[in-house]
Write an enzyme that holds these catalytic residues in place. Structure first.
Site, PDB file in Angstrom:
ATOM      1  N   ASP A  64      46.266  34.052 -49.454  1.00  0.00           N
ATOM      2  CA  ASP A  64      44.914  33.945 -48.922  1.00  0.00           C
ATOM      3  C   ASP A  64      44.373  35.305 -48.467  1.00  0.00           C
ATOM      4  OD1 ASP A  64      42.922  31.889 -48.047  1.00  0.00           O
ATOM      5  OD2 ASP A  64      43.243  32.834 -46.104  1.00  0.00           O
ATOM      6  N   HIS A 109      38.712  25.145 -54.102  1.00  0.00           N
ATOM      7  CA  HIS A 109      38.283  24.463 -52.865  1.00  0.00           C
ATOM      8  C   HIS A 109      37.184  25.211 -52.113  1.00  0.00           C
ATOM      9  CE1 HIS A 109      40.902  27.580 -51.544  1.00  0.00           C
ATOM     10  NE2 HIS A 109      40.589  27.357 -50.279  1.00  0.00           N
ATOM     11  N   ASP A 110      36.860  26.433 -52.549  1.00  0.00           N
ATOM     12  CA  ASP A 110      35.804  27.215 -51.886  1.00  0.00           C
ATOM     13  C   ASP A 110      34.531  27.280 -52.721  1.00  0.00           C
ATOM     14  OD1 ASP A 110      37.464  27.915 -49.742  1.00  0.00           O
ATOM     15  OD2 ASP A 110      38.199  29.716 -50.764  1.00  0.00           O
ATOM     16  N   ASP A 126      47.840  13.257 -48.070  1.00  0.00           N
ATOM     17  CA  ASP A 126      49.108  13.679 -47.479  1.00  0.00           C
ATOM     18  C   ASP A 126      50.171  13.913 -48.557  1.00  0.00           C
ATOM     19  OD1 ASP A 126      49.945  11.049 -48.164  1.00  0.00           O
ATOM     20  OD2 ASP A 126      49.018  10.319 -46.318  1.00  0.00           O
ATOM     21  N   ASP A 141      45.485   6.388 -43.709  1.00  0.00           N
ATOM     22  CA  ASP A 141      44.708   6.798 -42.524  1.00  0.00           C
ATOM     23  C   ASP A 141      43.438   7.558 -42.910  1.00  0.00           C
ATOM     24  OD1 ASP A 141      45.750   9.153 -43.405  1.00  0.00           O
ATOM     25  OD2 ASP A 141      46.598   9.778 -41.491  1.00  0.00           O
ATOM     26  N   ASN A 170      49.469   6.991 -46.658  1.00  0.00           N
ATOM     27  CA  ASN A 170      49.785   6.111 -45.522  1.00  0.00           C
ATOM     28  C   ASN A 170      48.549   5.432 -44.930  1.00  0.00           C
ATOM     29  OD1 ASN A 170      48.587   8.229 -44.256  1.00  0.00           O
ATOM     30  ND2 ASN A 170      50.120   8.427 -42.629  1.00  0.00           N
ATOM     31  N   GLU A 224      44.470  36.237 -53.506  1.00  0.00           N
ATOM     32  CA  GLU A 224      43.032  36.007 -53.392  1.00  0.00           C
ATOM     33  C   GLU A 224      42.475  37.292 -52.791  1.00  0.00           C
ATOM     34  OE1 GLU A 224      39.679  33.230 -51.250  1.00  0.00           O
ATOM     35  OE2 GLU A 224      41.355  34.090 -50.159  1.00  0.00           O
ATOM     36  N   ASP A 263      50.423  28.060 -50.439  1.00  0.00           N
ATOM     37  CA  ASP A 263      49.354  28.937 -49.980  1.00  0.00           C
ATOM     38  C   ASP A 263      49.900  29.740 -48.804  1.00  0.00           C
ATOM     39  OD1 ASP A 263      46.691  29.949 -49.552  1.00  0.00           O
ATOM     40  OD2 ASP A 263      45.927  28.058 -50.342  1.00  0.00           O
ATOM     41  N   ASP A 290      45.863   9.644 -50.353  1.00  0.00           N
ATOM     42  CA  ASP A 290      46.322   9.219 -49.022  1.00  0.00           C
ATOM     43  C   ASP A 290      47.453   8.205 -49.176  1.00  0.00           C
ATOM     44  OD1 ASP A 290      46.616   8.384 -46.438  1.00  0.00           O
ATOM     45  OD2 ASP A 290      44.693   7.302 -46.351  1.00  0.00           O
TER      46      ASP A 290
HETATM   47  C1  GLC Z   1      40.183  31.908 -48.144  1.00  0.00           C
HETATM   48  C2  GLC Z   1      40.360  30.427 -48.353  1.00  0.00           C
HETATM   49  C3  GLC Z   1      39.291  29.709 -47.592  1.00  0.00           C
HETATM   50  C4  GLC Z   1      39.454  30.022 -46.134  1.00  0.00           C
HETATM   51  C5  GLC Z   1      39.471  31.527 -45.889  1.00  0.00           C
HETATM   52  C6  GLC Z   1      40.017  31.840 -44.537  1.00  0.00           C
HETATM   53  O1  GLC Z   1      39.001  32.387 -48.689  1.00  0.00           O
HETATM   54  O2  GLC Z   1      40.377  30.131 -49.721  1.00  0.00           O
HETATM   55  O3  GLC Z   1      39.325  28.319 -47.814  1.00  0.00           O
HETATM   56  O4  GLC Z   1      38.424  29.434 -45.400  1.00  0.00           O
HETATM   57  O5  GLC Z   1      40.288  32.220 -46.798  1.00  0.00           O
HETATM   58  O6  GLC Z   1      41.385  31.564 -44.487  1.00  0.00           O
HETATM   59 CA    CA Z   2      47.323   9.972 -44.906  1.00  0.00          CA
END
Ligand code: GLC
Ligand code: CA
Length: 559
Positions: free
Chosen positions: A201, A333-334, A31, A27, A25, A257, A100, A23
């Site tokens: 994605d 992240h999933d 970012d 908050d 700034n 993906e 992405d 972060d």
């Molecule tokens: C992909 C992304 C996931 C998102 C989904 C819908 O699987 O990695 O984070 O929720 O698509 O966009």
């Molecule tokens: Ca921030």
């Protein structure tokens, strides 16, 4: 066909989830300024490419995977000037930036959708997938990936629109060539800006089965939609068109993906002729393990079994050889944190098992991905209340399974979240042992993992034995040894319940790799008769004929 040399085959990719990285700034939300400040850290780690999870304008129903303007930056993340500065700074440090690309769906707040839902006659109506209901019910029984029906009724125009994810993520209609034109224009715009590639994605889902059939109902109400939306009849045609019109004009990296992808499909998406994408992410190895029941979908907390996991990984290594390029990942992240899921995150074995998993993965064939914090051995979070959860997938599952259908208790589901929830990966990056792990001066948008005092970048960067230093070495090794990038793959010890072992071969040399998944000594004689150089190991001393708990070794020797 032999592997042609490509910069992105020789690269290591680092994934940033901007909301949770740094972060700048104050908050409480990560970012672009925060990312820019920490680019030297990534240059020091030695990665080549940064994949940024979405940073476009978004109402954040699914943390940016719901885009309302593809040519603007999310308010919380900064401005286009911040982006340009970040890109320039990254390039000056030799780091590439991959964006992405979320084009299976947009946000329902995207102007295209606002137009589309405004009337049946609107020129944008056909940008999305609208259907009549059947006897007062949705057009099909498909369940969205995030619980509930995949169709939302629109009062104003009396039809349903398809959303494979949340109802704020309406699916685009790729069969409409105007949709394709608009997406390709937008991609070209970003390429002209100088970005270095796209992670696409759920790109396997852009062509739907035109028959829109009912799926076999798994819980009496809903059916799985993946068979009808993944790898659909025109997906390869659309990707070839994208390649022809955009991708082939730039020297960029692309990774799809591809939910529901099989090896045969992957060979098409990521074919060595380069007519579609550079590589794909498959899900087979991360879909193994948790004890799933059809009713609860992915929610479980079983541990992955080495034999099943290895069979999947080896199959992909062997079958893509000569046909297509692969990607290597254990978390993102999933997914939950890899050391908690596949290794052992107890105090005694966390570091050594994190290094073992990294060795196993980085010595394989394919482009490796490191998810932020993985290089520190960051762990899962223990969820004790749904109020700790931020992920729409978790919140919807809680509503559906605990509150509405009452098929599982709150405690049980929270236990599943602590094992499998996406929020495990989204807790703030642990920079140092100061308040909020040095992520932000303000209260972060999602709770910090309390173990930041022990696990943080500041402590690890200066420690030659840390997980961070180990990753640095692994990355350097890949850059200095063609055999790691281009060598062929030979599985070993395929019956072992404790050891993952394999060899790589190139130009008269052999790389032998063995990794123990066990918390006890295991017999292993692979290294006894080898005369070669040990490239890397997570143990300083070895026991003859033995792999110690979570020990990993990689030795390079002549054939
Ligand atoms: C992909 C992304 C996931 C998102 C989904 C819908 O699987 O990695 O984070 O929720 O698509 O966009
Ligand atoms: Ca921030």
């Amino acid at each position: 066909m032999a592997d042609t040399r490509k910069w992105w085959k020789e690269a290591v990719v680092y994934q940033i989830y901007p909301r949770s990285f740094a972060d700048g700034n104050g908050d409480g939300i990560g970012d672009l300024i925060g990312i820019t400040e920490h680019l030297p850290y990534l240059a020091d780690l030695g990665v080549d490419v940064i994949w940024l999870s979405p940073i476009y304008k978004s109402p954040n129903d699914d943390n940016g995977y719901d885009i309302s303007d593809y040519r603007d930056i999310m308010t919380e993340f900064g401005t286009m000037d911040d982006f340009d500065r970040m890109l320039e700074r990254a390039h000056s440090l030799g780091l590439k930036i991959v964006m992405d690309l979320v084009v299976n769906h947009t946000s329902d707040e995207h102007p295209w959708f606002i137009e589309s839902r405004s009337s049946r006659e609107n020129p944008y109506r056909d940008f999305y997938i609208w259907k009549d209901g059947k006897d007062g019910m949705p057009p099909t029984n498909w369940q969205s990936v995030f619980s509930g029906s995949a169709w939302e009724y629109d009062e104003g125009t009396g039809q349903y629109y398809l959303h494979c994810f949340t109802k704020k993520q309406p699916d685009l209609n790729w069969d409409n060539e105007k949709v394709r034109d608009s997406v390709f224009d937008m991609m070209t715009w970003w390429c002209e800006k100088g970005i270095d590639g796209f992670r696409m994605d759920v790109i396997s889902m852009i062509s739907k089965d035109p028959a829109y059939p009912e799926g076999p109902a798994t819980d009496g109400i809903y059916g799985d939609l993946i068979p009808y939306v993944a790898n659909g009849p025109r997906v390869h045609e659309y990707l070839k068109e994208m390649n022809r019109r955009v991708l082939s004009k730039y020297d960029i990296m692309t990774v799809g993906e591809t939910a529901g992808v099989t090896i045969d499909e992957a060979k098409k998406y990521a074919n060595n002729e380069g007519t579609e994408l550079g590589m794909v992410f498959h899900f087979e190895h991360v879909d193994t393990g948790a004890t799933t029941t059809p009713i609860l979908g992915k929610w479980g907390y079983g541990r992955p079994d080495l034999k099943k996991f290895r069979a999947i990984m080896n199959k992909w290594q062997l079958e893509l050889e000569g046909a297509a390029w692969g990607s290597l990942y254990l978390d993102n992240h999933d997914q939950p944190r890899m050391v908690s899921r596949f290794g052992n995150d107890c105090e005694k074995y966390r570091e050594v098992s994190a290094k073992m998993l990294a060795t196993m993965l980085h010595m394989m064939k394919g482009t490796p991905y490191v998810y932020q914090g993985e290089e520190l051995g960051m762990t899962n979070f223990t969820f004790t209340s749904v109020s700790d959860c931020r992920d729409v997938e978790e919140i919807n599952a809680y509503r559906q399974y605990v509150e509405e259908n009452k098929v599982i208790s709150a405690e049980e589901l929270l236990k599943c979240f602590s094992a499998m929830g996406r929020d495990n990966a989204r807790t703030p990056m642990q920079w140092d042992d100061s308040g909020n792990a040095g992520f932000s001066a303000a209260k972060p948008w999602i709770p910090v993992n309390p173990n930041y005092k022990e696990i943080n970048a500041k402590a690890e960067v200066s420690d030659p034995y840390s997980v961070f230093s180990y990753y640095k070495k692994l990355i350097r090794l890949r850059h200095g040894n063609d055999i790691i990038v281009y060598g062929t793959f030979e599985p070993l010890l395929t019956d072992s319940g404790d050891i993952y072992a394999y060899r790589r071969h190139l130009d008269g040399m052999t790389l032998t790799v063995a990794c123990s998944w066990a918390d006890h000594d295991c017999p292993c004689d692979l290294f006894e008769s080898l005369s070669g150089d040990e490239l890397i190991s997570n143990y300083g001393t070895h026991k003859p004929g033995i792999l110690q708990p979570y020990e990993a070794r990689a030795v390079l020797s002549p054939d």
